[in-house]
Scaffold this motif. Sequence first.
Motif, PDB file in Angstrom:
ATOM      1  N   ASN A 183     -17.482  18.707  34.691  1.00 41.16           N
ATOM      2  CA  ASN A 183     -17.885  17.568  35.496  1.00 41.16           C
ATOM      3  C   ASN A 183     -18.212  16.344  34.641  1.00 41.16           C
ATOM      4  OD1 ASN A 183     -20.133  18.466  34.310  1.00 41.16           O
ATOM      5  ND2 ASN A 183     -21.421  18.414  36.146  1.00 41.16           N
ATOM      6  N   ARG A 184     -17.924  16.426  33.334  1.00 36.80           N
ATOM      7  CA  ARG A 184     -18.359  15.335  32.471  1.00 36.80           C
ATOM      8  C   ARG A 184     -17.297  14.246  32.322  1.00 36.80           C
ATOM      9  NH1 ARG A 184     -23.365  16.302  29.891  1.00 36.80           N
ATOM     10  NH2 ARG A 184     -24.297  17.691  31.418  1.00 36.80           N
ATOM     11  N   VAL A 185     -16.103  14.638  31.994  1.00 38.93           N
ATOM     12  CA  VAL A 185     -15.086  13.646  31.663  1.00 38.93           C
ATOM     13  C   VAL A 185     -14.446  13.148  32.950  1.00 38.93           C
ATOM     14  CG1 VAL A 185     -13.096  13.161  30.229  1.00 38.93           C
ATOM     15  CG2 VAL A 185     -14.666  14.987  29.598  1.00 38.93           C
ATOM     16  N   GLY A 186     -14.582  11.891  33.209  1.00 34.70           N
ATOM     17  CA  GLY A 186     -14.001  11.319  34.409  1.00 34.70           C
ATOM     18  C   GLY A 186     -14.786  11.712  35.642  1.00 34.70           C
ATOM     19  N   PRO A 187     -14.379  11.121  36.759  1.00 37.61           N
ATOM     20  CA  PRO A 187     -15.078  11.468  37.996  1.00 37.61           C
ATOM     21  C   PRO A 187     -14.853  12.930  38.347  1.00 37.61           C
ATOM     22  CG  PRO A 187     -13.125  10.129  38.428  1.00 37.61           C
ATOM     23  CD  PRO A 187     -13.298  10.170  36.957  1.00 37.61           C
ATOM     24  N   LEU A 188     -15.909  13.639  38.655  1.00 38.17           N
ATOM     25  CA  LEU A 188     -15.874  15.074  38.982  1.00 38.17           C
ATOM     26  C   LEU A 188     -15.237  15.910  37.859  1.00 38.17           C
ATOM     27  CD1 LEU A 188     -14.709  14.882  42.697  1.00 38.17           C
ATOM     28  CD2 LEU A 188     -17.033  15.322  41.869  1.00 38.17           C
TER      29      LEU A 188
END
Lengths: 107, 542, 121, 503, 335
Positions: free
Chosen positions: E53-58
């Motif tokens: 859930n960290r890189v980019g949305p969701l």
Amino acid sequence: MGATATGLATPYLTLAAILFCIGLYGALSKKNAVIVLLSIELMLNAVNLNLVAFSKLGIHPGLTGQVFSLFSITVAAAEVAVGIAILINLYRNKGTTDVNEMDSMKR
Amino acid sequence: MPDNLPILSLIAFSPLIGVLILMFMPKTQGQWIKITAIVVTLIPLVLSAWLYAQFNHNLEGMQFKEDIPWIVVPLNKETQGLSQLTSFFFEFKYSMAVDGLSLPLVFLTALVATMAALASVYIKKRWKSYFILFLLLETGMFGVFMAQDLFLFFVFFEVTLIPMFFLIGIWGYMDREKAANKFLIYNGIGSAIMLIAFLILVCTAGFGQTAGDNGVSVHYSGDLNVITENLFLSAESYVNQGDLEGNPFFLSAAMKWSLFIMLLVAFGIKLPIFPFHTWMLKVHTEAPPSIVMIHSGILLKMGAYGLIRFGILLFPEQAVQWASVLAILGVINILYGAILAFVQKEFKLVLAYSSISHMGIVLLGIAAFNTIGMEGAIFQLVSHGLISALMFLLVGAIYERTRSTRLDEIGGLAKSVPFISGILLVSGMASLGLPGLSGFISEFLAFLGLFDTHKIITAVGTLGIILTAVYVLRGVLGITYGPLKEGLPEMRDARLIEAIPMITLVAFIVVLGIFPSILSEPLHQTVSSFDQFIHSVTKMGG
Amino acid sequence: MYMNNYVVVTIFLFLGVILPITALSIGKWLRPYKPAESKYTTYESGNEPVGGGQVRFNIRYYLFALMFVIFDVETVFLYPWAVAYKQLGLFALVEMCIFVALLLVGLIYAWKKKVLQWTSI
Amino acid sequence: MEAIRLQLTDIGLLAPELTLVVAAVVLSLLDLLLPRHSNRTWLGWLSLASIVISALFVVSYLNPAEPKQLLQFSYRIDDFANIIKLILLTGAGLITFMSIGSVKEEDIPHVGEFYYLLLPATIGGMIMASSGDLITLFVGLELLSITSYILVAMRKKQAASNEGAFKYIVLGGVSSAVILYGMSFLYGMSGSTVINEINSAIGQAGKGMLPMIYLSFFLLLAGFGFKVAAAPFHMWAPDVYQGAPTPVTAFLAVVSKAAAFAVLFRLIYGIYAVGDLMSQPIHQDILTSLMVVAAAAMILGNFIALRQTHMKRLLAYSGIANTGYLLVPIAVQFSMVHFSNFSEFSFYLIAYLFMNIGIFAVLMIIERSTGDEALKGLAGLYYRAPGTAVATVLLVLSLAGLPLSGGFFGKLYILMGALQTQHYWLAAVMIGTSVVSFYFYFGFIRQMFMRSDFEAQEVKVSLPLGITMWLCAGVSVILGLVPQWVLGYIERIFSLTQDLFMF
Amino acid sequence: MPDLLQEQLTWTNFAIFFAWGVVMLLVVLGFVTYAIYFERKVIGWMQLRIGPNRVGPLGLLQSVADVLKLLLKEDTIPRKAEKELFIFAPVITFIPAFVVVAAIPFTDRLISSNLNVGVLFYVALSGISTIGIVLGGWASNNKYALLGGMRSAAQMISYEIPLVISVIGTVMMSGSMNLRTIAEFQAGGFWHWNFLPQIIGFCVFIVAAVSELNRTPFDLPEAESELVAGYHVEYSGFRFAFFMLAEYVYVFAIAGLTTTLFLGGWHAPFPFLDFIPGIIWFLLKFSSIVFCLFWLRATLPRVRVDQLMGLGWKVLLPLSLLNIFVTAIYMAIAL
């Protein structure tokens, strides 16, 4: 070109002949038994190539050649299976796959 | 006896009765086995004596004919549908007959076989198998002289081969195995050549046709009559006339020549003719005495018989053209045998070479191509059969006593074994052709016959007679006279079982010497018919 | 033109080859290169490697390979039959039953001879 | 084109083969389901029974009104096939019978497999005999070959057996490939794999095809020459014969050779020796090359056999020589004066079958008593087992080709064929080499009668072995005495046009 | 597309084909990127985790980041490795995985190629990947890798046979090996779909397919606990990425194949739903299969190697043979 006798298949036949000869040479001269078996497969495949080339491009095209090659593929598989089995057995007994060392029966 | 009795088959196969009986006798009953075997050999002897008496002297050609189809193979389904062809087959017949040529040899066989059976006292081991093989051998020999079909002849010829191999190989002296091998290979080559010649004959001249009710029946046949007939057909009457060269059944002159030479070689090995004789020396020295009696007495005669019957009578043109070659071969045999016999130290070898020498006389007789010569040849066959049988019987008797047959190791036997020495002397005299004994008549006739045609060769050949006298006397006198050699064991003279065959054989030799007509009468008609036939075919004068 | 299908396949094949080549080339261009001797040793759970890398392995692998070869090749015959089954009728079924029954016998043979039994590695 | 389909009624015609197939399957299942240590001898009896049943089927199909064929000539039930099948089945039956109870467990660890592997091999041979189509033929050939490879390797623990088997499979594989390569050219020239279609196609072919016809012929000759062990393609035979268990050796020497010969016969005649091709010079070349191979086999086989001291190697070379004899009736073309090629061939094959199986039975007896396969094992046999020795003599005489034996008459009949067609040199080679063979065949007799080996153990003859041996010896003699019983029958039922050529 | 395939080959057509190929490649790559994301998410949910859930949305760019990371990683080849083969191995594994995609029909119109031997084409090519895996294991000259490679080869060839034979049932039903024809044959409601009459074949196929993919519960070749990482233990950087890529492309291919062979391809489950475009149905079925594969991974434990082999030979193979009989008899009765 011998086109009358072979139809359009000549290049394929030439390739098959070359493969066959390579296989024959390998089968008769290689030391390693596995390579010998592989060479035989090569010969059989050369034949398959021949059959398929004839059946598609020969002067009498037809399906029979392809059917024939199916049979020959099957038989080749069975043969190599038995060959490997015998080779494994031989390796267990003699500890080598060197064809040159298979001379226990020479007088 | 009834007319249609298959007397020849009876003679030929009566020894087989003995084989059957012997098979079921226990091995341990040695004495009884011997007695049974001897008794069995008497049956053909008696029968052949009767045959001899019954033989009609005035008839040409074959008598007592027996003719049964044996191997008849129809050839191929296809041909049966062809027009005009009812059947196509090939056949080998069981066909037996005798004429003046084979009759004396049949009797000789029976006689020598009985004598040899009596002489088998020298066999020390395994009587049962010995006599079984012995009797088989006898059947084979009878068959050879009687067979009238090429195939049958060949079969009997080979039947003598196998028992001989065993008899030499098992019961012979030290070097027996080599002797057996040599015998086998040489005779094998001989019979192979014979077989191929025979088969070519069957395939060409044996092809005949008989017209039947609804068409022709064609066949390949091994019958001697058919072959003789076809061989002398004129070219026009051949089956499938037309292109003669393309005709598969036509024998060209070259083919006839090669067939003749093949037969000459084949029977020459058996006879033996000079370059093919080495095997026979080995057999004579290594085989047991009773077997050498048979071998020297009869088997060698099969060669001569075959040569006359097939070589000369089927290819008279070629034979007549080669008369001088035959004569020269004969002389070479005589001189070569005689000279080598002269230098031998081993008495058996002396006798072996003397056999070669004597067989040369047979060749001379044949080469004469006239009645007298041929009669001489046949006389020589019988006479030498008797004499050499006797000689080898004596050799056996002497070896039994002295454990040696080397001329330098034995001597002076006349003192310790006078009877044997006496018989040896008589046989020696017969061998060198003393008048009044059988050897004289045959040599005389043969040389006389040849003298008509080849004078110089005859003259050279007679040299051999002198040499014969020298080596026979050297051998025989060396053994009998002089002081008793040292190192020889105590000896007793001939036992009854040894004496009987000796006396019988001597008796026959003497009788034949004094009354040659016993033999020449049945012979004469046949031989002169041969002569006429040869002359008619070759268009020779006279 | 039936050939077109294979033109497509060839294109796919070409793309399949091109992708790794480009990707790896780009990677080579981008990635760092800092060689050190220990990086090039064969991995063996952090220890010094013992013996050669190409160890002898179980004979079973060969047996399975053989089994595979046989059965795989036999299916070659099943496919044409399957395609044409509708037109062939009942008798073809019988024939194929015989064929498959023989295959099954082979399988049972291997089974009973304990070829299918896996032992150790 | 009419759909090619096997009909239910055709199954009946395949009964001999199917019997064996069913038997092989049932036997293999039985063997698997039986407990490990139970006695498996009765599997042998079952296998024998199936062979007998199959043979009865074949007998009932003998001499059909007109030859039957399945699947457009690819399978033929004619008298050629039937006679060869009977020969094959007799051979297989005798070999099974003689091995019952005499095959040692330590020698062949999987006795059950030994019994039921003989069956597929025999089926392979039967298919070859019946095939009128290259594909069928090839499948039969390989069924026979591959099973033979396994049978040769049956003595798993012995290096010699493995070695022999490996040599066999390598050279066998090469020869199969060579055969196939030849067949591929035949197919290419004609567009068909049916023998008579190929014949008519290449018969009408122009000059351009000629090299390919030659090529295909020589490839096939080399390949089949290998399968029948004809010189110069014989190198495998001695090693394989020596390595294989004795009954298997007998099988290779008799059944597998007979089957390969059957194919060679039908192929050579069906493709190269009838029809339009006969009028071309190639026809003569083909026959000549066959004759050369035959002569080479006779000469090499017999001469090398002279130096052998090991019985199986000796028999291998003798088999090579016999291959030469058997090739003669194939090589001499039938003609107006001579068209009994097949009866010559089959008669000698029958004689060869009996005398060879007989001699292998003797070999097994010797092997069991002395544990030695050398010729020396025979020494003094006559004194240890006179009966066996006498039977051996009969068999050896037949092998050597002396009169009143099947071997003799067979050779004589072949010889007559060669002479009728005026191939005198071939006849001379044949008979000359036969004389050479006397020497080593009589070597058996020399060992048995003229050598003695006093330390040798007593010879125990197990009943099946004894029966086989005497049966073979007896049949050999009968074949020599009354060859017309067999020969006449063959000539009566066999018809060249109907049974060999497929018009 | 089918019309284009019928036409004479021109440069224009060729360009279209090429473009299509590139599109497919991108689609596949996209699929792989998000399949990995999806897998991690699914497993996360099932294990009551959140997942990336960290890189980019969701966390949508997580996979992209991973790929970039791999691209930038130093890539070493062990000194003892067979260099050429070591480099070739991942490529050989990847190529067939992508090429088989060419055989899969998405809808009636949306096909890459219309091969008559579609089924065979798939089976034949997918076998080649095994060679890449064995090669990789062997070329690494590492015990773990070699054993992993051998094991994977043994597993793949063992499951190849039931897979191939189980498909025969569908081929028999439709009388063709053309995947498009097979899919067309299943038109008209879900009761016409192959998975019902072919239920045995379907089950065998699914199990064998999972095993072919080397996915849990059959992921023995890369069993971390036994063989560290199996055949790719020595691989790093983008070479490793290609092994992974091949695996997920196969997920794509197998899901597509299953859909086509057994789930009616682009056909709606009920005729009245035909108004929804075929591609939607295809994607729905496709996605559910992909989901099932991930679900299995989250749920099932890894099997033991002897169980694995036993299952393949002793259960699946007889079952698949049985399936042929059942189908044949069923068809004989139905005809």
